[in-house]
Write a protein that holds these residues in place. Structure first.
Motif, PDB file in Angstrom:
ATOM      1  N   ASP A  17      -5.311  13.215  13.643  1.00 50.08           N
ATOM      2  CA  ASP A  17      -5.441  11.660  12.509  1.00 50.08           C
ATOM      3  C   ASP A  17      -5.100  10.804  13.289  1.00 50.08           C
ATOM      4  O   ASP A  17      -4.043  11.037  14.848  1.00 50.08           O
ATOM      5  CB  ASP A  17      -3.984  11.326  11.686  1.00 50.08           C
ATOM      6  CG  ASP A  17      -4.242  12.775  10.482  1.00 50.08           C
ATOM      7  OD1 ASP A  17      -5.712  14.102  10.639  1.00 50.08           O
ATOM      8  OD2 ASP A  17      -3.529  12.991   9.899  1.00 50.08           O
ATOM      9  N   GLU A  46       1.031   6.253   4.443  1.00 46.91           N
ATOM     10  CA  GLU A  46      -0.406   7.541   4.385  1.00 46.91           C
ATOM     11  C   GLU A  46       0.697   8.243   6.034  1.00 46.91           C
ATOM     12  O   GLU A  46       1.587   8.413   6.648  1.00 46.91           O
ATOM     13  CB  GLU A  46      -1.023   6.290   5.451  1.00 46.91           C
ATOM     14  CG  GLU A  46      -2.865   7.646   5.583  1.00 46.91           C
ATOM     15  CD  GLU A  46      -3.437   6.745   6.530  1.00 46.91           C
ATOM     16  OE1 GLU A  46      -4.195   7.797   7.364  1.00 46.91           O
ATOM     17  OE2 GLU A  46      -3.536   5.218   6.481  1.00 46.91           O
ATOM     18  N   GLN A  91       0.540  -1.181  -0.225  1.00 45.95           N
ATOM     19  CA  GLN A  91       0.373  -0.006   0.179  1.00 45.95           C
ATOM     20  C   GLN A  91       1.167   1.261  -0.282  1.00 45.95           C
ATOM     21  O   GLN A  91       2.340   1.399   0.554  1.00 45.95           O
ATOM     22  CB  GLN A  91      -0.820   0.330   0.836  1.00 45.95           C
ATOM     23  CG  GLN A  91      -1.811  -0.841   1.316  1.00 45.95           C
ATOM     24  CD  GLN A  91      -3.125  -0.880   2.088  1.00 45.95           C
ATOM     25  OE1 GLN A  91      -3.061   0.403   2.833  1.00 45.95           O
ATOM     26  NE2 GLN A  91      -3.357  -1.451   3.360  1.00 45.95           N
ATOM     27  N   GLN A  92       0.377   2.281  -0.607  1.00 39.44           N
ATOM     28  CA  GLN A  92       1.380   3.679  -0.218  1.00 39.44           C
ATOM     29  C   GLN A  92       1.124   4.628   0.798  1.00 39.44           C
ATOM     30  O   GLN A  92       0.140   3.567   2.304  1.00 39.44           O
ATOM     31  CB  GLN A  92      -0.294   4.524  -1.553  1.00 39.44           C
ATOM     32  CG  GLN A  92       0.666   4.263  -2.236  1.00 39.44           C
ATOM     33  CD  GLN A  92       1.796   4.962  -3.287  1.00 39.44           C
ATOM     34  OE1 GLN A  92       2.037   5.908  -3.036  1.00 39.44           O
ATOM     35  NE2 GLN A  92       1.506   4.235  -4.240  1.00 39.44           N
ATOM     36  N   CYS A 140       0.565  10.793   8.259  1.00 35.91           N
ATOM     37  CA  CYS A 140      -0.752  11.512   9.438  1.00 35.91           C
ATOM     38  C   CYS A 140      -0.008  12.323  10.484  1.00 35.91           C
ATOM     39  O   CYS A 140       1.422  12.276  10.582  1.00 35.91           O
ATOM     40  CB  CYS A 140      -0.826  10.246  10.777  1.00 35.91           C
ATOM     41  SG  CYS A 140      -1.364   9.240   9.953  1.00 35.91           S
TER      42      CYS A 140
END
Length: 108
Positions: free
Chosen positions: A82, A76, A73-74, A78
């Motif tokens: 968040d 993320e 996955q890419q 935060c």
């Protein structure tokens, strides 16, 4: 920091954890220091993910952010309020602000 699930820890004949851990951690957490290369630290996380790690955090104290890595996955980005993803089975609700509150070395 490396987090390994209890059931994956190998013990010696005395019931002590073995010194040489030859498995990927389930969760790897890196805190970027001013003299470190972000690419080098990111490559450490990617290496762990390649070999079975389920979650990686790259904590950047300069901009008070966390990059969260998961396999395939890419990452993320935060920051502030968040919520941070934690390892499955870990009962923890944590925001980026709370994390940096834990990392404070001096009382205000």
């Amino acid at each position: 920091m490396a987090v390994i699930r209890w059931q994956q820890i190998e013990f010696d004949d005395n019931g002590e954890p073995v010194d040489d851990v030859l498995i990927a951690p389930n969760w790897t957490i890196e805190i970027l220091s001013p003299d470190q290369s972000s690419n080098r630290v990111t490559s450490n996380i990617l290496h762990c993910l390649k070999y079975g790690c389920q979650l990686g955090w790259l904590i950047d104290p300069d901009d008070r952010s966390v990059l969260v890595f998961q396999p395939h996955q890419q990452p993320e980005f935060c920051h502030k309020g968040d919520s941070l993803l934690v390892l499955d089975g870990v009962d923890l609700k944590l925001t980026v602000e709370q994390l940096f509150g834990w990392l404070k070395m001096k009382a205000e």
